[in-house]
Scaffold this active site. Structure first.
Site, PDB file in Angstrom:
ATOM      1  N   LYS A 188       0.745  -1.125   0.017  1.00  0.00           N
ATOM      2  CA  LYS A 188       0.026  -0.058   0.111  1.00  0.00           C
ATOM      3  C   LYS A 188       1.066   1.380   0.190  1.00  0.00           C
ATOM      4  O   LYS A 188       1.512   1.511   1.010  1.00  0.00           O
ATOM      5  CB  LYS A 188      -0.951  -0.385   1.193  1.00  0.00           C
ATOM      6  N   GLY A 241       6.076   5.234   8.634  1.00  0.00           N
ATOM      7  CA  GLY A 241       5.166   6.409   8.727  1.00  0.00           C
ATOM      8  C   GLY A 241       4.940   6.945  10.078  1.00  0.00           C
ATOM      9  O   GLY A 241       6.053   7.013  10.715  1.00  0.00           O
ATOM     10  N   SER A 242       3.974   7.607  10.068  1.00  0.00           N
ATOM     11  CA  SER A 242       3.743   8.439  11.549  1.00  0.00           C
ATOM     12  C   SER A 242       3.291   7.625  12.554  1.00  0.00           C
ATOM     13  O   SER A 242       2.759   6.670  12.513  1.00  0.00           O
ATOM     14  CB  SER A 242       2.747   9.545  11.016  1.00  0.00           C
ATOM     15  N   GLU A 264       8.098   1.520  11.865  1.00  0.00           N
ATOM     16  CA  GLU A 264       9.211   2.362  11.637  1.00  0.00           C
ATOM     17  C   GLU A 264       8.542   3.745  11.650  1.00  0.00           C
ATOM     18  O   GLU A 264       7.879   4.182  10.690  1.00  0.00           O
ATOM     19  CB  GLU A 264      10.089   2.110  10.422  1.00  0.00           C
ATOM     20  N   CYS A 299      13.205  10.388   7.825  1.00  0.00           N
ATOM     21  CA  CYS A 299      13.028   9.930   9.355  1.00  0.00           C
ATOM     22  C   CYS A 299      14.291  10.287  10.130  1.00  0.00           C
ATOM     23  O   CYS A 299      14.011  10.414  11.230  1.00  0.00           O
ATOM     24  CB  CYS A 299      12.615   8.527   9.209  1.00  0.00           C
ATOM     25  N   GLU A 398       7.900  16.130  15.784  1.00  0.00           N
ATOM     26  CA  GLU A 398       8.610  15.825  14.533  1.00  0.00           C
ATOM     27  C   GLU A 398       7.939  16.992  13.579  1.00  0.00           C
ATOM     28  O   GLU A 398       6.850  16.913  13.487  1.00  0.00           O
ATOM     29  CB  GLU A 398       8.476  14.576  14.122  1.00  0.00           C
TER      30      GLU A 398
HETATM   31  P1  NAD Z   1       1.722   8.362   7.392  1.00  0.00           P
HETATM   32  O1  NAD Z   1       1.539   7.565   8.643  1.00  0.00           O
HETATM   33  O2  NAD Z   1       0.742   9.627   7.073  1.00  0.00           O
HETATM   34  O3  NAD Z   1       1.399   7.502   6.276  1.00  0.00           O
HETATM   35  C1  NAD Z   1       2.031   6.519   5.956  1.00  0.00           C
HETATM   36  C2  NAD Z   1       1.303   5.441   5.400  1.00  0.00           C
HETATM   37  O4  NAD Z   1       0.086   5.358   6.302  1.00  0.00           O
HETATM   38  C3  NAD Z   1       0.745   5.963   3.829  1.00  0.00           C
HETATM   39  O5  NAD Z   1       0.535   5.013   3.083  1.00  0.00           O
HETATM   40  C4  NAD Z   1      -0.676   6.342   4.389  1.00  0.00           C
HETATM   41  O6  NAD Z   1      -1.620   6.006   3.057  1.00  0.00           O
HETATM   42  C5  NAD Z   1      -1.043   5.108   5.342  1.00  0.00           C
HETATM   43  N1  NAD Z   1      -2.064   5.454   6.207  1.00  0.00           N
HETATM   44  C6  NAD Z   1      -2.644   6.672   6.544  1.00  0.00           C
HETATM   45  N2  NAD Z   1      -3.555   6.243   7.408  1.00  0.00           N
HETATM   46  C7  NAD Z   1      -3.739   5.263   7.488  1.00  0.00           C
HETATM   47  C8  NAD Z   1      -4.746   4.275   8.159  1.00  0.00           C
HETATM   48  N3  NAD Z   1      -5.876   4.712   9.084  1.00  0.00           N
HETATM   49  N4  NAD Z   1      -4.571   2.797   8.176  1.00  0.00           N
HETATM   50  C9  NAD Z   1      -3.569   2.306   7.372  1.00  0.00           C
HETATM   51  N5  NAD Z   1      -2.851   3.261   6.731  1.00  0.00           N
HETATM   52  C10 NAD Z   1      -2.973   4.277   6.856  1.00  0.00           C
HETATM   53  O7  NAD Z   1       3.184   9.002   7.196  1.00  0.00           O
HETATM   54  P2  NAD Z   1       3.602   9.761   6.074  1.00  0.00           P
HETATM   55  O8  NAD Z   1       3.246  11.089   6.271  1.00  0.00           O
HETATM   56  O9  NAD Z   1       3.351   9.460   4.733  1.00  0.00           O
HETATM   57  O10 NAD Z   1       5.306   9.764   6.230  1.00  0.00           O
HETATM   58  C11 NAD Z   1       5.943  10.637   7.212  1.00  0.00           C
HETATM   59  C12 NAD Z   1       6.199   9.963   8.738  1.00  0.00           C
HETATM   60  O11 NAD Z   1       6.843   8.609   8.105  1.00  0.00           O
HETATM   61  C13 NAD Z   1       7.004  10.509   9.286  1.00  0.00           C
HETATM   62  O12 NAD Z   1       6.564  10.701  10.706  1.00  0.00           O
HETATM   63  C14 NAD Z   1       8.380  10.005   9.164  1.00  0.00           C
HETATM   64  O13 NAD Z   1       9.317  10.359  10.352  1.00  0.00           O
HETATM   65  C15 NAD Z   1       8.014   8.739   9.211  1.00  0.00           C
HETATM   66  N6  NAD Z   1       9.312   7.842   8.678  1.00  0.00           N
HETATM   67  C16 NAD Z   1       9.793   7.086   9.312  1.00  0.00           C
HETATM   68  C17 NAD Z   1      10.979   6.530   8.844  1.00  0.00           C
HETATM   69  C18 NAD Z   1      11.583   5.395   9.708  1.00  0.00           C
HETATM   70  O14 NAD Z   1      12.420   4.482   8.860  1.00  0.00           O
HETATM   71  N7  NAD Z   1      11.358   5.145  10.656  1.00  0.00           N
HETATM   72  C19 NAD Z   1      11.054   6.536   7.427  1.00  0.00           C
HETATM   73  C20 NAD Z   1      10.621   7.311   6.458  1.00  0.00           C
HETATM   74  C21 NAD Z   1       9.471   8.015   7.230  1.00  0.00           C
END
Ligand code: NAD
Length: 494
Positions: A188, A241-242, A264, A299, A398
């Site tokens: 996804k 993600g977040s 992560e 990240c 962040e």
């Molecule tokens: P996000 O959490 O908004 O989205 C990440 C993914 O989750 C997307 O594909 C999104 O469609 C999906 N998503 C959103 N809501 C969901 C739900 N209710 N159920 C299931 N999936 C859902 O994050 P983002 O804005 O895309 O990315 C930025 C974040 O990612 C930052 O916080 C960053 O620090 C983090 N990040 C972490 C790493 C790591 O390795 N630790 C690497 C890169 C980014």
């Protein structure tokens, strides 16, 4: 990198993207589409399928069927390795096309995108392809009338949810070990960076991955992501993600089949500069790169600069100078240092953080504004804010944008206490010539990666693991494989 080639690729129209389910390109079950807006200039460049719950269920059913009949898991390791090696070759052969497509979608400067995206993804796929026939089970040290064997079995169906900042690199961190160990995967991608990852998934099928082993569904997280999270047929969820979404995934698992969830998440990584750093000019330049490359949408970005008080003013001036020397602009120009912010919403959030920082007593040394607005794209000047107290919003939350929070410290103990004063623990750095101090910083700072006299660049041989609310489990290295296998004991009476 050749600017002419990049310009030619940029000029190509992008055909609409569809899901990849059971080896076929299929539209959303209700025909819905999503406009894909380029952060370079704010224009619509193509559409993707706006996935429905039914689409995600179809993809999961396809992955489940592929896993149950063993069309991938039961192939000899050498055969799986061959497919994955070919996939890595195809990613490399299409590297520029993938990088430009990704940049048009997410805005990362091309210089960074080419290395961090297709090149890194191909290296990751190759790493796990090479590893897959070198991973053995174990024989336990039992008494002589017993044979205790430990098998490593694929878990089943893996759901992989990917963010927008480095879709290929992060996608490969999940796909490489998951597929190498014989699992099926449903992918996804992020709403705002799906194109290059969808193309990379297609290349896997072109390399010979059997239909159904890798499915990919685009659409909104709260629709298709939620369906994946709540599915009774997904065995493992791997997510980058977040934190907010990570929490939801844990809830989904609890409300459904208690699937394993590996997260992560974000960070607020401390970059600690002592007066005895080996080369302060180099430290300033690398520190600026460590927060401002990809507009801070990294990240592990070193978003908190902790500086020994005796060098605070001169060091901040050097970082600000380095920031001002970085060219912000069109991410598809080879001489651009910092590209676009991924979306208008993210840009607005970044500017909101700057406003809050000044309201809480911070002082902007450079940047702070939206720039290049006439392009229609989303650009922000690299921003340095001093006087950020330990508990200020900018020190705790962040931003995920090009905003650096600066805080002075007097002693090593104070530096460690400040470093550990957030809920996160993803990365960090210390700059010092004192070997003992360097090791004390590695031990003292609670984070998954601790750099000494550098920032960033840790390759696939080492794990990336979050401490605290930065996540659990590891991406990269052989340690990542643990997420994608079940250990099965065979206890045999002889
Ligand atoms: P996000 O959490 O908004 O989205 C990440 C993914 O989750 C997307 O594909 C999104 O469609 C999906 N998503 C959103 N809501 C969901 C739900 N209710 N159920 C299931 N999936 C859902 O994050 P983002 O804005 O895309 O990315 C930025 C974040 O990612 C930052 O916080 C960053 O620090 C983090 N990040 C972490 C790493 C790591 O390795 N630790 C690497 C890169 C980014």
């Amino acid at each position: 990198m050749d600017q002419t080639q990049i310009d030619a690729l940029r000029a190509q129209p992008i055909a609409p993207f569809f899901h990849l389910i059971d080896g076929k390109h299929v539209p959303a079950s209700d025909g819905g589409t999503m406009n894909i807006i380029s952060p370079i200039d704010g224009t619509v460049i193509t559409t993707t399928a706006a996935g429905t719950a039914a689409d995600m269920e179809a993809a999961i059913a396809s992955a489940r069927a592929a896993f149950e009949d063993g069309r991938w898991a039961n192939q000899p390791p050498a055969a799986r390795k061959k497919v994955m090696m070919k996939w890595a070759d195809l990613i490399e052969a299409n590297a520029l096309e993938l990088a430009v497509l990704g940049v048009r979608d997410n805005g990362t400067e091309i210089g960074m995108a080419i290395k961090a995206e297709p090149s890194s993804a191909a290296a990751t796929i190759r790493y796990y392809a090479e590893a897959l026939d070198k991973i053995y089970g174990e024989i336990a040290p039992t008494s002589s009338d017993i044979l205790g064997m430990i098998h490593k079995e694929p878990v089943g169906v893996v759901g992989a949810i990917i963010p927008w900042n480095f879709p290929l690199m992060i996608g490969a961190w999940k796909l490489g070990p998951a597929l190498a160990m014989g699992n099926s995967v449903v992918l996804k991608p992020s709403e705002t960076a799906s194109l290059s990852l969808m193309r990379m998934a297609e290349l896997a099928l072109e390399a010979g991955l059997p239909e159904g082993v890798l499915n990919a569904v685009t659409g909104e997280g709260r629709i298709v992501g939620e369906t994946m999270g709540l599915s009774m047929d997904v065995d493992v969820l791997v997510f980058t993600g977040s934190g907010a979404t990570g929490r939801r995934l844990l809830e989904y698992a609890a409300r459904s089949n208690m699937k394993r969830v590996y997260l992560e998440l974000g960070g607020k990584s401390p970059n600690i500069v002592f007066a005895d750093a080996p080369n302060l000019d180099e430290a300033a330049n690398v520190s600026a790169g460590g927060i401002f490359r990809n507009s801070g949408q990294v990240c592990v970005a070193g978003s908190r600069l902790l500086v020994e008080a005796s060098i605070h003013d001169e060091f901040v001036a050097a970082v600000a100078k380095a920031a001002e020397g970085m060219r912000v602009g069109d991410p598809l120009k080879v001489d651009t240092h910092i590209g676009a912010i991924n979306s208008e919403g993210q840009l607005t959030a970044n500017l909101g953080f700057v406003k809050t920082a000044t309201a809480e007593g911070g002082k902007i040394v450079t940047g702070g504004d939206r720039i290049l607005q006439d392009t229609g794209g989303y650009y922000m000047a690299p921003t340095v804010v001093t006087g950020v107290s330990r508990d200020a919003t900018l020190a705790q939350k962040e931003v995920f944008g090009p905003v650096l929070a600066v805080t002075p410290f007097e002693t090593e103990e104070e530096a460690i206490a400040l470093a550990n004063s957030t809920v996160y623990g993803l990365a960090g750095a210390a700059w010092t010539s004192n070997l003992g101090r360097a090791h004390r910083m590695v031990r003292g700072v609670r984070s998954g990666v601790m750099h000494i006299n550098t920032y960033g660049g840790a390759d696939g041989t080492v794990p990336l693991s979050g401490f605290g609310q930065s996540g659990n489990g590891s991406d990269k290295s052989l340690h990542a494989i643990e997420k994608y296998v079940n250990l099965k004991t065979a206890w045999i009476k002889l």
